[in-house]
Design an enzyme around this catalytic site. Structure first.
Site, PDB file in Angstrom:
ATOM      1  N   ILE A   1       0.815  -1.224   0.000  1.00 40.26           N
ATOM      2  CA  ILE A   1       0.000   0.000   0.000  1.00 40.26           C
ATOM      3  C   ILE A   1       0.844   1.268   0.000  1.00 40.26           C
ATOM      4  O   ILE A   1       0.300   2.372  -0.130  1.00 40.26           O
ATOM      5  CB  ILE A   1      -0.957   0.034   1.210  1.00 40.26           C
ATOM      6  CG1 ILE A   1      -0.179  -0.071   2.526  1.00 40.26           C
ATOM      7  CG2 ILE A   1      -1.999  -1.061   1.107  1.00 40.26           C
ATOM      8  CD1 ILE A   1      -1.051   0.086   3.767  1.00 40.26           C
TER       9      ILE A   1
ATOM     10  N   GLY B   1       8.194   3.830   0.061  1.00 42.99           N
ATOM     11  CA  GLY B   1       8.966   4.956   0.567  1.00 42.99           C
ATOM     12  C   GLY B   1      10.411   4.878   0.156  1.00 42.99           C
ATOM     13  O   GLY B   1      10.829   3.974  -0.571  1.00 42.99           O
ATOM     14  N   GLY B   2      11.189   5.862   0.634  1.00 38.07           N
ATOM     15  CA  GLY B   2      12.588   5.910   0.256  1.00 38.07           C
ATOM     16  C   GLY B   2      13.391   4.759   0.813  1.00 38.07           C
ATOM     17  O   GLY B   2      14.260   4.207   0.132  1.00 38.07           O
ATOM     18  N   MET B   3      13.103   4.354   2.058  1.00 34.99           N
ATOM     19  CA  MET B   3      13.908   3.290   2.654  1.00 34.99           C
ATOM     20  C   MET B   3      13.085   2.059   3.012  1.00 34.99           C
ATOM     21  O   MET B   3      13.646   1.031   3.378  1.00 34.99           O
ATOM     22  CB  MET B   3      14.621   3.804   3.915  1.00 34.99           C
ATOM     23  CG  MET B   3      13.708   4.153   5.071  1.00 34.99           C
ATOM     24  SD  MET B   3      14.672   4.641   6.530  1.00 34.99           S
ATOM     25  CE  MET B   3      13.349   4.993   7.697  1.00 34.99           C
ATOM     26  N   ALA B   4      11.747   2.150   2.902  1.00 34.22           N
ATOM     27  CA  ALA B   4      10.916   1.010   3.298  1.00 34.22           C
ATOM     28  C   ALA B   4       9.625   0.994   2.498  1.00 34.22           C
ATOM     29  O   ALA B   4       9.214   2.010   1.936  1.00 34.22           O
ATOM     30  CB  ALA B   4      10.608   1.080   4.798  1.00 34.22           C
ATOM     31  N   ASN B   5       9.013  -0.184   2.435  1.00 32.28           N
ATOM     32  CA  ASN B   5       7.689  -0.338   1.835  1.00 32.28           C
ATOM     33  C   ASN B   5       6.683  -0.670   2.930  1.00 32.28           C
ATOM     34  O   ASN B   5       7.027  -1.262   3.960  1.00 32.28           O
ATOM     35  CB  ASN B   5       7.701  -1.448   0.778  1.00 32.28           C
ATOM     36  CG  ASN B   5       8.533  -1.083  -0.427  1.00 32.28           C
ATOM     37  OD1 ASN B   5       8.707   0.095  -0.738  1.00 32.28           O
ATOM     38  ND2 ASN B   5       9.068  -2.088  -1.116  1.00 32.28           N
ATOM     39  N   VAL B   6       5.415  -0.301   2.690  1.00 35.24           N
ATOM     40  CA  VAL B   6       4.371  -0.521   3.681  1.00 35.24           C
ATOM     41  C   VAL B   6       3.331  -1.480   3.099  1.00 35.24           C
ATOM     42  O   VAL B   6       2.894  -1.315   1.950  1.00 35.24           O
ATOM     43  CB  VAL B   6       3.710   0.809   4.101  1.00 35.24           C
ATOM     44  CG1 VAL B   6       2.647   0.560   5.175  1.00 35.24           C
ATOM     45  CG2 VAL B   6       4.757   1.795   4.615  1.00 35.24           C
TER      46      VAL B   6
ATOM     47  N   LYS C   1       5.656  -1.875   8.060  1.00 36.57           N
ATOM     48  CA  LYS C   1       6.701  -1.201   7.285  1.00 36.57           C
ATOM     49  C   LYS C   1       7.936  -2.092   7.306  1.00 36.57           C
ATOM     50  O   LYS C   1       8.473  -2.404   8.381  1.00 36.57           O
ATOM     51  CB  LYS C   1       7.011   0.170   7.880  1.00 36.57           C
ATOM     52  CG  LYS C   1       8.140   0.912   7.164  1.00 36.57           C
ATOM     53  CD  LYS C   1       8.407   2.273   7.786  1.00 36.57           C
ATOM     54  CE  LYS C   1       7.354   3.274   7.353  1.00 36.57           C
ATOM     55  NZ  LYS C   1       7.748   4.663   7.729  1.00 36.57           N
TER      56      LYS C   1
ATOM     57  N   ASP D   1      10.414  15.792   9.737  1.00 35.76           N
ATOM     58  CA  ASP D   1       9.995  15.551   8.348  1.00 35.76           C
ATOM     59  C   ASP D   1       8.490  15.783   8.218  1.00 35.76           C
ATOM     60  O   ASP D   1       7.770  14.970   7.642  1.00 35.76           O
ATOM     61  CB  ASP D   1      10.363  14.133   7.911  1.00 35.76           C
ATOM     62  CG  ASP D   1      10.340  13.971   6.387  1.00 35.76           C
ATOM     63  OD1 ASP D   1      10.349  15.005   5.682  1.00 35.76           O
ATOM     64  OD2 ASP D   1      10.295  12.822   5.912  1.00 35.76           O
TER      65      ASP D   1
END
Length: 668
Positions: free
Chosen positions: A19, A22-27, A42, A136
């Protein structure tokens, strides 16, 4: 297909779908088979499993959220930092990002902006109190639920504030929302989040970012060097007070911003209660030349060797023109001083030229009728007391008091004392109730402020309440505004509210009912012609059909003033507080060592009323005041025998041979 979808993580979490990327991880949206609930997980990307910096940031996020517990911050249920996979298990948010919502809407209304920003500020206030700085803040990291609730997510570069007292080597954070000190690699603290939130407010109110450029470096430099366009130049519908809040949050120097999220939230609440409020936050922007520091210069200096000579030439030019630069700075400083002096003189002159106006009588009115009327050009402040004999939300006192003789500047501050139960109470459960039923329950539970947001939900009957904020069955202060999320009728378009102030009551009701609204009428004291509408709530805007419009109608009785003479007792201590209460108003006076033995006090009202004089809250004298004939008759007094006390009991009636004229003559 993603390699994790369809797998079970650690024998517990069924991974349903990807869903977010991201830059360093997927969710991923997952199902927790043990706790029987949907969750979001995540997972750190494989390419960063051996990157110590990304692992540190990933662990930092879990640590940051773990110490936080707030309804507007995403919850963390579980973490795992194995060698092959690292993940964080969080609550699943069924909604869209605030960025997506802004893109859908284009520009958000100021009411919606205030509602959403208040939730983010509440979340930041909690995080900062725990020592966590987000670093952020941006709409991409805000999840918006269908009921209007905001959830702050992604603490990936958050830091505990006790660790931010060192310089960062790199400027990190999303460049369009980055604070100047963050772009420079300077110290960051809670005020860094406030700057980013100010940029986010700017975008919500105007539909545009304050700074945009071809690359990240140019945008970062804009945050350091440039002053943004005034939001009201882009969207003239932005109230001045809200624009001031936005620009104060976006000041380049942290010391010029709000010093805490709670301080900013307080101004938001003041604005929410009175959208015409002005804070008079003004800034002269060019205080000092632009400062460049390593974090930006390192990026700017990545030139090819072929440009080395050009750099040297630039250095020679800078050294040879040193004297010219110093001279320029001196001249600029002189000009800045002159401009500031002229601006200050102009402001002083403008203030002196403000018209003087009479102070209206707000006592007896609903506070929303006062603050919602643009005809009143005052600034309002609020105090709260509770009187069981008065209506909740009723103005029971004001300073300065209304007076035909005493005038104030047209932008003067009026302090309103509002009848509100003190303390906290539980917000009633109103799910499935109609809007009017829910409002009745709120009033019964002693909550005096409320507002309504329309939401879409095909599973509920139009006109019924889906949710509240703060949530129903939770505790809130009685003076806090409660938001009702009412299901909109998709077959019934919203319509504009007609402006009826100045109309006769009959014409106003006809105009409003013809437009499709219901009308709630209240008679108030006013010197306007009888049955004239003196205020309405709301004024303008759009509402659903059958919404209730409240109008206040003049009783037509002329408000007159009468001067009564108060004969002070022989023994009265300095600093004794004398108060005259008449026709719902209280006129105070403090007795000093040089106060004469007779004090003239002007009272205002209609008809025949009783005026009670107290000394330090002890009853002293009672008058009958005839405002029609403008006379006052002494009825009774309670003798004072000692400097600070009043003789306790018996009322002594003094016969008065004739009506006492209001001429200032003493009582024989």
């Amino acid at each position: 297909m993603d390699k994790y979808v369809g797998k079970k993580l650690d024998g517990r979490y069924d991974i349903r779908e990807l869903i977010g990327i991201g830059g360093m991880a997927n969710v991923y949206r997952c199902y927790d088979t043990i706790d029987d609930r949907e969750v979001a997980i995540k997972i750190l990307k494989d390419e960063y499993l051996n990157n110590l910096e990304f692992i540190r940031r990933f662990k930092n996020e879990s640590k940051a959220i773990a110490v936080l517990s707030h309804p507007n911050i995403v919850k963390v249920f579980d973490v795992s930092f194995g060698d092959m996979i690292q993940y964080i298990v969080m609550e699943y948010i069924d909604g869209i990002t605030l960025k997506e919502y802004i893109q859908q809407q284009g520009v958000l209304s100021w009411k919606e902006t205030v509602h959403l920003i208040s939730q983010v500020l509440a979340a930041l206030s909690h995080a900062h109190s725990k020592g966590v700085v987000h670093r952020d803040i941006k709409p991409q990291n805000m999840m918006l639920l269908s009921d209007g609730t905001i959830k702050v997510t992604d603490f990936g570069i958050a830091r505990f504030s006790n660790n931010t007292k060192t310089m960062t080597e790199q400027a990190i954070g999303s460049v369009h929302y980055i604070a100047p000190e963050q772009a420079k690699g300077d110290i960051t603290d809670g005020r860094t989040d406030i700057y980013s939130l100010g940029v986010m407010m700017y975008e919500m109110l105007t539909g545009k970012l304050p700074y945009d450029g071809d690359n990240a470096v140019s945008v970062a430099l804009m945050h350091l060097q440039l002053t943004p366009d005034s939001p009201s130049r882009i969207n003239p519908d932005i109230p001045e007070g809200l624009e001031e809040i936005t620009l104060k949050a976006m000041q380049k120097q942290p010391t010029d911003r709000y010093q805490s999220a709670q301080e900013m939230l307080s101004d938001i609440e003041r604005f929410r209660l009175n959208p015409s409020v002005k804070f008079e936050y003004k800034y002269f922007y060019d205080k000092q030349p632009t400062k460049y520091v390593d974090a930006i210069n390192k990026v700017r200096s990545n030139r090819s060797e072929n440009n080395a000579d050009e750099v040297k030439d630039d250095d020679n030019v800078r050294h040879s023109s040193g004297f010219a630069i110093i001279l320029g700075v001196v001249i600029a400083a002189f000009i800045a001083f002159t401009v500031c002096f002229i601006i200050g003189l102009t402001r002083q002159t403008a203030t002196e030229e403000l018209l003087e106006v009479e102070v209206p009588n707000f006592i007896g009115m609903n506070v929303n009728e006062v603050t919602g009327n643009p005809d009143y050009g005052f600034k309002f402040e609020y105090e709260y007391i509770y009187n069981k004999d008065k209506e909740l939300n009723e103005v029971v006192d004001q300073l300065p008091l209304p007076s035909a003789k005493k005038k104030v500047k047209e932008n003067a501050t009026i302090t309103l004392t509002v009848n509100s139960k003190q303390g906290e109470g539980e917000i009633p459960y109103v799910y499935g109730d109609t809007q009017s039923e829910a409002i009745a329950k709120l009033k019964e539970a002693n909550f005096v402020y409320y507002d309504v947001f329309m939401v879409q939900d095909d599973s509920l009957t139009p006109g019924t309440v889906k949710n509240t904020y703060p949530p129903q069955n939770t505790t809130a202060d009685y003076t806090e505004k409660i938001y009702l999320y009412v299901v909109a009728d998709t077959n019934d378009s919203r319509i504009s509210v007609p402006y009826v102030i100045g109309y006769s009551a009959e014409d106003a009701e006809s105009k409003l009912t013809d437009a499709g609204f219901t009308v709630e009428k209240k008679v108030v004291k006013s010197d306007k012609p009888k049955d004239t509408v003196v205020s309405q709530s709301p004024i303008g805007g759009k509402l659903s059909k059958k919404s209730t419009i409240k109008i206040s109608v003049s009783d037509g009785e002329p408000i007159n003033s009468v001067q009564i003479i108060v004969e002070l007792p022989k023994y009265v201590a300095p600093d004794t507080r004398l108060v005259v209460r008449c026709d719902g108003t209280a006129t105070p006076a403090t007795i000093g060592p040089d106060t004469p033995k007779q004090i003239a006090v002007t009272v205002t009202g209609t008809g025949i009323k009783t005026a009670e004089v107290t000394l330090n809250d002890q009853l002293y004298i009672v008058y009958n005041v005839n405002f029609t004939k403008k006379t006052s008759d002494l009825v009774a007094y309670y003798p004072v025998e000692e400097p600070t006390t009043v003789a306790p009991t018996q009322e002594v009636t003094i016969p008065v041979p004739s009506a006492q004229p209001a001429t200032g003559e003493s009582i024989e």
